[in-house]
Write an enzyme that holds these catalytic residues in place. Sequence first.
Site, PDB file in Angstrom:
ATOM      1  N   SER A 153       0.836  -1.202   0.000  1.00 35.22           N
ATOM      2  CA  SER A 153       0.000   0.000   0.000  1.00 35.22           C
ATOM      3  C   SER A 153       0.875   1.258   0.000  1.00 35.22           C
ATOM      4  O   SER A 153       1.643   1.472  -0.938  1.00 35.22           O
ATOM      5  CB  SER A 153      -0.958  -0.044   1.196  1.00 35.22           C
ATOM      6  OG  SER A 153      -1.977   0.908   1.077  1.00 35.22           O
ATOM      7  N   ASP A 229     -10.111  -5.768  -3.260  1.00 37.79           N
ATOM      8  CA  ASP A 229      -9.535  -4.685  -2.458  1.00 37.79           C
ATOM      9  C   ASP A 229     -10.441  -3.455  -2.555  1.00 37.79           C
ATOM     10  O   ASP A 229     -10.660  -2.913  -3.640  1.00 37.79           O
ATOM     11  CB  ASP A 229      -8.141  -4.360  -3.004  1.00 37.79           C
ATOM     12  CG  ASP A 229      -7.349  -3.429  -2.101  1.00 37.79           C
ATOM     13  OD1 ASP A 229      -7.950  -2.527  -1.492  1.00 37.79           O
ATOM     14  OD2 ASP A 229      -6.127  -3.598  -2.031  1.00 37.79           O
ATOM     15  N   HIS A 262      -7.292  -6.124   0.897  1.00 39.92           N
ATOM     16  CA  HIS A 262      -6.123  -5.278   1.165  1.00 39.92           C
ATOM     17  C   HIS A 262      -5.352  -5.708   2.423  1.00 39.92           C
ATOM     18  O   HIS A 262      -4.381  -5.064   2.784  1.00 39.92           O
ATOM     19  CB  HIS A 262      -6.592  -3.822   1.325  1.00 39.92           C
ATOM     20  CG  HIS A 262      -5.530  -2.790   1.156  1.00 39.92           C
ATOM     21  ND1 HIS A 262      -4.905  -2.529  -0.045  1.00 39.92           N
ATOM     22  CD2 HIS A 262      -4.965  -1.931   2.053  1.00 39.92           C
ATOM     23  CE1 HIS A 262      -4.029  -1.555   0.094  1.00 39.92           C
ATOM     24  NE2 HIS A 262      -4.026  -1.178   1.367  1.00 39.92           N
TER      25      HIS A 262
END
Length: 284
Positions: A153, A229, A262
């Site tokens: 991320s 995600d 995620h």
Amino acid sequence: MLKEMTELTEIGRVRCFDGWQLRYRHHSPVLGCDMVFSVYLPPQAENTHLPHLYWLSGLTCDDQNFVTKAGAQRYAAEHGVIIIAPDTSPRGDGVPDTEAWDFAQGAGFYLNATQQPWSKNYQMESYLLNELIPLINETQPVIIHKRGIFGHSMGGHGALTLALKNHTLFQSVSAFAPICTPIHCPWGQQAFERYLGADQEKWKDYDSCELIKQHGLPWPIRVDQGLDDNFLGEQLMTESLVIACENQSHKLTLKMREGYDHSYFFIASFIGEHIAYHAQQLEG
């Protein structure tokens, strides 16, 4: 300053897959605060120097999220790779912060802030390149010219941008669900305007898609992205990275993973593939 940098205090040591999961604290002159980072030494490190990887974590994380949730130690021991996991930002009572979960402490974006009050402490790019890497070179059994970087991320953004700007320093890169073009997403726009100011031309120095146009890499980029995600469309913008690599004829290995989100469940599912990928890239 080097003497001050190398005064490490060991604050954790746990046996893991016949190696050691270590944790250290040191004072960072670059960031103006104490910093903590973790190192996994596989069993091979007892007898020889090894290739090594830097893992950069995402928003709200510190060095422990990856260490305790990713399950990376098993694969690092299998492939004989050292893994270093720094914190995601400067921290402490004297470090500016906000109540927002996606800005300031825990959200340093791996850049050098130029705007007050952030510029005094939020110098994560310089910390990693000019302070932590020399410190690791001096104190850990690493092969200096066999160094990779990966992250998740915000940390995937950091890994890509640092590799693109320093491809003689790093020899491999990969990312899980990276923020691919922060100048075009809410997380990046919020952080960049406050850390870097209103001039968006200066933001491009921390945007992977822009950096691919300027620098490129002599080796491939690997990215894994979960199709479930929640941040994929608005924040991560993986398609922009695909287009940037296609336009520059840069090799991108992209794995779109059906059903994955995620979280660290996603990372744990494929961390073995990433470590094997880096180990192969660093063999030469």
